[in-house]
Design a protein around this motif. Sequence first.
Motif, PDB file in Angstrom:
ATOM      1  N   SER A 180     -12.762   8.446  -9.655  1.00 16.46           N
ATOM      2  CA  SER A 180     -11.517   9.190  -9.502  1.00 16.46           C
ATOM      3  C   SER A 180     -10.340   8.327  -9.917  1.00 16.46           C
ATOM      4  O   SER A 180     -10.462   7.106 -10.085  1.00 16.46           O
ATOM      5  CB  SER A 180     -11.336   9.636  -8.042  1.00 16.46           C
ATOM      6  N   THR A 181      -9.210   8.977 -10.108  1.00 16.07           N
ATOM      7  CA  THR A 181      -7.985   8.213 -10.272  1.00 16.07           C
ATOM      8  C   THR A 181      -7.728   7.439  -8.981  1.00 16.07           C
ATOM      9  O   THR A 181      -8.177   7.833  -7.904  1.00 16.07           O
ATOM     10  CB  THR A 181      -6.814   9.154 -10.570  1.00 16.07           C
ATOM     11  N   SER A 182      -7.002   6.341  -9.079  1.00 17.25           N
ATOM     12  CA  SER A 182      -6.776   5.496  -7.906  1.00 17.25           C
ATOM     13  C   SER A 182      -5.915   6.222  -6.878  1.00 17.25           C
ATOM     14  O   SER A 182      -4.926   6.874  -7.227  1.00 17.25           O
ATOM     15  CB  SER A 182      -6.088   4.200  -8.311  1.00 17.25           C
ATOM     16  N   PRO A 183      -6.255   6.103  -5.591  1.00 18.77           N
ATOM     17  CA  PRO A 183      -5.393   6.676  -4.554  1.00 18.77           C
ATOM     18  C   PRO A 183      -4.143   5.838  -4.287  1.00 18.77           C
ATOM     19  O   PRO A 183      -3.298   6.232  -3.487  1.00 18.77           O
ATOM     20  CB  PRO A 183      -6.312   6.702  -3.327  1.00 18.77           C
ATOM     21  N   LEU A 184      -4.013   4.677  -4.965  1.00 18.69           N
ATOM     22  CA  LEU A 184      -2.875   3.784  -4.765  1.00 18.69           C
ATOM     23  C   LEU A 184      -1.926   3.857  -5.956  1.00 18.69           C
ATOM     24  O   LEU A 184      -2.357   3.782  -7.113  1.00 18.69           O
ATOM     25  CB  LEU A 184      -3.353   2.343  -4.583  1.00 18.69           C
ATOM     26  N   VAL A 204       0.851  -1.183   0.000  1.00 18.02           N
ATOM     27  CA  VAL A 204       0.000   0.000   0.000  1.00 18.02           C
ATOM     28  C   VAL A 204       0.890   1.238   0.000  1.00 18.02           C
ATOM     29  O   VAL A 204       1.613   1.496   0.964  1.00 18.02           O
ATOM     30  CB  VAL A 204      -0.932   0.035   1.226  1.00 18.02           C
ATOM     31  N   GLU A 205       0.844   1.973  -1.078  1.00 22.75           N
ATOM     32  CA  GLU A 205       1.553   3.236  -1.179  1.00 22.75           C
ATOM     33  C   GLU A 205       0.606   4.263  -1.781  1.00 22.75           C
ATOM     34  O   GLU A 205       0.161   4.110  -2.922  1.00 22.75           O
ATOM     35  CB  GLU A 205       2.813   3.112  -2.032  1.00 22.75           C
ATOM     36  N   ALA A 206       0.260   5.267  -1.016  1.00 20.08           N
ATOM     37  CA  ALA A 206      -0.717   6.255  -1.456  1.00 20.08           C
ATOM     38  C   ALA A 206      -0.088   7.236  -2.444  1.00 20.08           C
ATOM     39  O   ALA A 206       1.087   7.604  -2.325  1.00 20.08           O
ATOM     40  CB  ALA A 206      -1.273   7.015  -0.258  1.00 20.08           C
ATOM     41  N   GLY A 242      -2.046  12.568  -4.618  1.00 17.87           N
ATOM     42  CA  GLY A 242      -3.380  13.134  -4.775  1.00 17.87           C
ATOM     43  C   GLY A 242      -4.161  12.434  -5.857  1.00 17.87           C
ATOM     44  O   GLY A 242      -3.636  11.578  -6.589  1.00 17.87           O
ATOM     45  N   VAL A 243      -5.455  12.787  -5.949  1.00 18.86           N
ATOM     46  CA  VAL A 243      -6.347  12.206  -6.959  1.00 18.86           C
ATOM     47  C   VAL A 243      -7.193  13.308  -7.576  1.00 18.86           C
ATOM     48  O   VAL A 243      -7.377  14.390  -7.001  1.00 18.86           O
ATOM     49  CB  VAL A 243      -7.271  11.124  -6.358  1.00 18.86           C
ATOM     50  N   LEU A 244      -7.712  13.016  -8.768  1.00 16.23           N
ATOM     51  CA  LEU A 244      -8.694  13.866  -9.436  1.00 16.23           C
ATOM     52  C   LEU A 244      -9.987  13.079  -9.577  1.00 16.23           C
ATOM     53  O   LEU A 244      -9.954  11.880  -9.880  1.00 16.23           O
ATOM     54  CB  LEU A 244      -8.201  14.304 -10.817  1.00 16.23           C
ATOM     55  N   ALA A 245     -11.129  13.728  -9.359  1.00 10.22           N
ATOM     56  CA  ALA A 245     -12.409  13.018  -9.347  1.00 10.22           C
ATOM     57  C   ALA A 245     -13.462  13.757 -10.155  1.00 10.22           C
ATOM     58  O   ALA A 245     -13.439  14.998 -10.261  1.00 10.22           O
ATOM     59  CB  ALA A 245     -12.902  12.832  -7.915  1.00 10.22           C
ATOM     60  N   LEU A 246     -14.389  12.990 -10.707  1.00  4.59           N
ATOM     61  CA  LEU A 246     -15.556  13.510 -11.417  1.00  4.59           C
ATOM     62  C   LEU A 246     -16.806  13.007 -10.711  1.00  4.59           C
ATOM     63  O   LEU A 246     -16.890  11.829 -10.350  1.00  4.59           O
ATOM     64  CB  LEU A 246     -15.556  13.052 -12.874  1.00  4.59           C
ATOM     65  N   VAL A 247     -17.770  13.897 -10.513  1.00  5.00           N
ATOM     66  CA  VAL A 247     -19.007  13.560  -9.810  1.00  5.00           C
ATOM     67  C   VAL A 247     -20.192  13.973 -10.685  1.00  5.00           C
ATOM     68  O   VAL A 247     -20.230  15.098 -11.208  1.00  5.00           O
ATOM     69  CB  VAL A 247     -19.101  14.294  -8.458  1.00  5.00           C
ATOM     70  N   VAL A 248     -21.168  13.078 -10.863  1.00  2.11           N
ATOM     71  CA  VAL A 248     -22.414  13.405 -11.551  1.00  2.11           C
ATOM     72  C   VAL A 248     -23.562  12.894 -10.690  1.00  2.11           C
ATOM     73  O   VAL A 248     -23.424  11.905  -9.959  1.00  2.11           O
ATOM     74  CB  VAL A 248     -22.495  12.795 -12.964  1.00  2.11           C
ATOM     75  N   GLY A 249     -24.691  13.581 -10.757  1.00  3.48           N
ATOM     76  CA  GLY A 249     -25.823  13.139  -9.945  1.00  3.48           C
ATOM     77  C   GLY A 249     -27.066  13.950 -10.199  1.00  3.48           C
ATOM     78  O   GLY A 249     -27.101  14.852 -11.051  1.00  3.48           O
ATOM     79  N   SER A 297      -1.980   0.904  -8.631  1.00  2.00           N
ATOM     80  CA  SER A 297      -3.152   0.653  -9.467  1.00  2.00           C
ATOM     81  C   SER A 297      -3.406   1.826 -10.412  1.00  2.00           C
ATOM     82  O   SER A 297      -3.330   2.989 -10.009  1.00  2.00           O
ATOM     83  CB  SER A 297      -4.391   0.440  -8.589  1.00  2.00           C
ATOM     84  N   ASP A 298      -3.703   1.477 -11.671  1.00  2.00           N
ATOM     85  CA  ASP A 298      -4.107   2.484 -12.662  1.00  2.00           C
ATOM     86  C   ASP A 298      -5.611   2.452 -12.903  1.00  2.00           C
ATOM     87  O   ASP A 298      -6.126   3.189 -13.745  1.00  2.00           O
ATOM     88  CB  ASP A 298      -3.374   2.242 -13.988  1.00  2.00           C
ATOM     89  N   ASP A 299      -6.314   1.564 -12.199  1.00  2.00           N
ATOM     90  CA  ASP A 299      -7.768   1.478 -12.343  1.00  2.00           C
ATOM     91  C   ASP A 299      -8.437   2.688 -11.701  1.00  2.00           C
ATOM     92  O   ASP A 299      -7.924   3.273 -10.745  1.00  2.00           O
ATOM     93  CB  ASP A 299      -8.301   0.202 -11.686  1.00  2.00           C
ATOM     94  N   THR A 300      -9.591   3.045 -12.235  1.00  2.00           N
ATOM     95  CA  THR A 300     -10.363   4.117 -11.615  1.00  2.00           C
ATOM     96  C   THR A 300     -10.990   3.610 -10.322  1.00  2.00           C
ATOM     97  O   THR A 300     -11.257   2.413 -10.156  1.00  2.00           O
ATOM     98  CB  THR A 300     -11.463   4.619 -12.558  1.00  2.00           C
ATOM     99  N   PHE A 301     -11.229   4.528  -9.421  1.00  4.25           N
ATOM    100  CA  PHE A 301     -11.820   4.237  -8.114  1.00  4.25           C
ATOM    101  C   PHE A 301     -13.232   4.818  -8.134  1.00  4.25           C
ATOM    102  O   PHE A 301     -13.404   6.040  -8.140  1.00  4.25           O
ATOM    103  CB  PHE A 301     -10.956   4.897  -7.040  1.00  4.25           C
ATOM    104  N   SER A 302     -14.246   3.957  -8.191  1.00  4.59           N
ATOM    105  CA  SER A 302     -15.606   4.412  -8.443  1.00  4.59           C
ATOM    106  C   SER A 302     -16.587   3.829  -7.426  1.00  4.59           C
ATOM    107  O   SER A 302     -16.429   2.697  -6.975  1.00  4.59           O
ATOM    108  CB  SER A 302     -16.057   4.017  -9.860  1.00  4.59           C
TER     109      SER A 302
END
Length: 326
Positions: free
Chosen positions: A304-308, A275-277, A280-287, A311-316
């Motif tokens: 958002s981009t992954s906080p880890l 685990v290495e944080a 920072g991350v960038l996030a998009l929010v819709v609702g 990982s290159d996967d998005t965090f949703s």
Amino acid sequence: MSLRFTLLLSVFLPLPVLAATVGFSWDNDLFVGADGQYTNGVRISWVGDAHDHCERNGSVTCGLASALSPLPGISLKDEKHALTLSLEQVMITPADISQSVPDYNDLPYAGYSNLEMGLFSWNGDSLFGYGARLGVVGPESGAEQSQKLVHKITGSTEPQGWDNQLGTDLIGGVYFINARRFQQFQWDSGLQGELGYAWGVDANNFHGTATAGGFFRLGRNLPRNFIPDYAGIGTAGSLVGLFDGSGFGWEAFVGSFGEYIGYSYLEHHAEEYDVEARDGVLALVVGGGVRWDNFSFTLTLQSSTSPLRSSDDTFSFGNMSFMWQI
């Protein structure tokens, strides 16, 4: 739920008699078709009655506002003030929850519950909030019992690795948030629009962050809260002013924010895991949401981009929020 979490929940039982607004917010990655990492989160929030003219009001709320009046954004004469309480519980798991053996190349099992108290002050254009939180990581958080209950209700895979969750630790911290309506629009069709932004600092020893973002919302008879996002920046501050208007209204919104991660509990306390944080991350929010005189519902999707760093996967995940004026 564990006994300790149930006792924490009992803090809220006497509040509905006095409450202005009560909210229930549920995060879950099943809303976006995933199941792992940040798998579930629950928040119960209470926002007290708004108090103004605090220079001559002897209420508890005004007393706290007076004590905090040297801080930026707290004016006894020109603003409304309200106390907030929130109880939050989050569950973090590895991607494969069917395995009972720890996967040291993924996240550990971790549960976190905390109680948060704040004071918010606002006028027609801006909102300031200050608060403190106290919580616990480990079995006492009740996260294991809550996740197993949710997975039983939803028919999801039962998590097998909670016997290896991170141990008990106390969490504490303070936070600050500021939000502002930057510009408002009114069209001949009756549609309304609003541009706004929010930023804040949450200094705690679980997930210490500095966050800033903006949003645009469109609808009819827009709610009077300052932040439409109930899952990210907003938290209890999103409920402040929500029912200042009346009648039916609806909204659709989109927002984006950046978050600097100053401290990660998982990175510092899960030494055996990879685990290495990120910084920072960038996030998009819709609702979107609907509101009546005394009830509001909002559905939000966040990615958002992954906080880890691994990982290159998005965090949703998705969020459903229910709010009542009592």
